[in-house]
Design a protein around this motif. Sequence first.
Motif, PDB file in Angstrom:
ATOM      1  N   LYS A   3      -4.086   9.837   4.272  1.00  0.00           N
ATOM      2  CA  LYS A   3      -3.663   8.690   5.074  1.00  0.00           C
ATOM      3  C   LYS A   3      -2.156   8.582   4.974  1.00  0.00           C
ATOM      4  O   LYS A   3      -1.603   8.592   3.866  1.00  0.00           O
ATOM      5  N   THR A  34      -5.822  14.432  -5.590  1.00  0.00           N
ATOM      6  CA  THR A  34      -5.781  12.991  -5.341  1.00  0.00           C
ATOM      7  C   THR A  34      -4.480  12.432  -5.908  1.00  0.00           C
ATOM      8  O   THR A  34      -4.179  12.631  -7.084  1.00  0.00           O
ATOM      9  N   LYS A  48      -6.846  11.765  -1.037  1.00  0.00           N
ATOM     10  CA  LYS A  48      -8.057  11.647  -1.869  1.00  0.00           C
ATOM     11  C   LYS A  48      -8.925  12.897  -1.742  1.00  0.00           C
ATOM     12  O   LYS A  48      -9.274  13.311  -0.632  1.00  0.00           O
ATOM     13  N   GLU A  85      -1.611   8.364   1.114  1.00  0.00           N
ATOM     14  CA  GLU A  85      -2.767   8.307   0.195  1.00  0.00           C
ATOM     15  C   GLU A  85      -3.568   9.600   0.368  1.00  0.00           C
ATOM     16  O   GLU A  85      -3.991   9.914   1.478  1.00  0.00           O
ATOM     17  N   ASP A 116      -1.001   9.416  -4.697  1.00  0.00           N
ATOM     18  CA  ASP A 116      -0.356   8.558  -3.696  1.00  0.00           C
ATOM     19  C   ASP A 116       1.151   8.767  -3.729  1.00  0.00           C
ATOM     20  O   ASP A 116       1.712   9.177  -4.753  1.00  0.00           O
ATOM     21  N   GLU A 118       4.513   6.477  -2.721  1.00  0.00           N
ATOM     22  CA  GLU A 118       4.979   5.154  -2.273  1.00  0.00           C
ATOM     23  C   GLU A 118       6.053   5.293  -1.197  1.00  0.00           C
ATOM     24  O   GLU A 118       6.733   6.321  -1.123  1.00  0.00           O
ATOM     25  N   ALA A 152       0.854  -1.196   0.000  1.00  0.00           N
ATOM     26  CA  ALA A 152       0.000   0.000   0.000  1.00  0.00           C
ATOM     27  C   ALA A 152       0.883   1.237   0.000  1.00  0.00           C
ATOM     28  O   ALA A 152       1.970   1.225   0.567  1.00  0.00           O
ATOM     29  N   PRO A 153       0.435   2.302  -0.660  1.00  0.00           N
ATOM     30  CA  PRO A 153       1.258   3.522  -0.666  1.00  0.00           C
ATOM     31  C   PRO A 153       1.429   4.074   0.756  1.00  0.00           C
ATOM     32  O   PRO A 153       0.556   3.881   1.602  1.00  0.00           O
TER      33      PRO A 153
END
Lengths: 385, 234
Positions: free
Chosen positions: B70, B32, B12, B10, B34, B36, B6-7
């Motif tokens: 997140k 929006t 959004k 995150e 991400d 990594e 998962a990045p």
Amino acid sequence: MHLLKLVFKNTFRHKLRTSLTILGVTVVILAFGLLRTVVSAWYAGVEASSASRLVTRNSISLVFSLPISYKEKIRQIPGVKLVSYGNWFGGVYIDEKNFFANFAVEPKSYLELYPEYILPPEQKAAFQRDRKAAVAGEKLATKYGWKIGDLITLKGTIFPGNWEFVLCGIYRGRDKSTDETQFFFHWNYLNEMMKVTAPRRADQTGFYLIGVDNPDLAYEVSVAVDTIFKNSLAETLTETEKAFQMGFVSMSEAIVVAIQMVSFVVIIIIMAVLANTMAMTARERIGEYAVFKTLGFGGWHIGALIFGESLCIAMMGCTIGILFTFPIARVFGSTMETYFPVFHVAMKTIYLDIAASLLVGAVAAIIPTWRAINVRIADGLRRIG
Amino acid sequence: MMGHKAPLVEIKNLSKSYRRGNQIVPVLEDITFDIEEGEFLALMGPSGSGKSTLLNLIAGIDKPDRGMIKVAGVDISRLSETELAQWRSANVGFVFQFYNLIPVLTAFGNVELPLLLTRLSRKERREHVKTALQMVNLSDRMDHYPGQLSGGQQQRVAIARAIITDPTLLVADEPTGDLDRVSAKEILELMGRLNAELGKTIIMVTHDPHAAEKARIIRHLEKGILNASAQARL
């Protein structure tokens, strides 16, 4: 520990500003301490009063005297242990500016009633033996350079003429609050001179001093004394020594209240000065506080930094102020000895100094802390650069 | 290729606006994307494009009006101020344009600051600070005050302070903006090493193309809107 170190380092980042603020607090604490000591000195007579001593005077006014014949009647009242008597003499030494408290008293009973006046036994015996003998307090004797055996002449103001005395004793005070600037001589000496020069004033005394067996009986004895002489030509007013002294203080209560108010006003002024200093400081460091917050430090850390700095300045000023209060009070006290025979910086005054400084430090930090805590980090960081 | 992990970050539908008097000025609109783990991302854009605001939101020093952020699985847009402060101290290292060192503390004291919020002993803190200052080549300057250091050295102290707690994320707002070319190069190389050797995820805001060249991904912001394409560098 690190926060404390940072608080101390921050305090002296603007040396001139901090030093001037500390100087301000120092001056205020000094003024506050001296003013409170003046107020304490005003009440020194009240403080030195004994609960087992009563004072009886003419109910009309102190100016009017009482017959000496009252003595035996008072002595017979149940609860009375000892009766002494005396007159305010009001004499001056050489000229008017050399004024001090001087009384004509019955030596034996008076010294028994006032054990706080410590006199060596041989001096006490000499004082009681010689009708022209007098006793002076140590401070008074030092002030005028009197020694045992010196001939002292007082110029009477209430009782005219030049009155000669031989200094037979120099008393020391048992307590700090004991007045060492008084002068006593034989009431008999005064009375016999009155018999010759002003017979109508003879056999009269200004006040009676009554020693009671038990301080709890003070009220009953007071009532009994005044009841005996009710409806006589010279009715009496008997009260505790403390109430008697308070009567004098209350005459000048307005001055005491004014001094007390001034002492609190200076505290409010320095509160505003320190609040201004802290507001400037916090405004300059808003960026730094934002950095602290960015790193994860919370509001109470920021509060601790600002409150700590404010309290640090206030307490440094307080400490220096207290250290200066003692020598300055000594100089002030010796200069004003005529008006304030007992001028000591009380521990209560020091506690008040400390409490006032803590209050000033804390109050001055409230608004700057509130601002620093509530500024957004992004806004605080924008102030840097 | 980042695999199936998962990045780390995150984002959004993120929006943020500021109030200026009676006016509401939108700064970020519906962002929006991400990031990594282990990435070195440069956020570029002209002044007022909202890149510093975006960085502040990702680092948890500001809160969005709408949307979600997140970081390592934690939705930081829902945290309270106190929780955010704790989260920042454990997860984010900050490097600012003007270094933002505390002038009355030595290099050692400045680097030690974030550790004061941990349970480490004095001895452990000392060891950590020495290691961090060694990593930025400033072991011999630990007793110097910021005023006794050059701009480049001050920024290296700031980087040591940023990495001292071993954070998940390193955010840098114009880290070379106040430096000469030589010092800027040193700082960028140091950040590159932190990313390559220690695997630190770095987000750097810059409008200097030379600085951005050190990043592995460059993203552009224009008037609060993120360009769809990311420029990847090898």
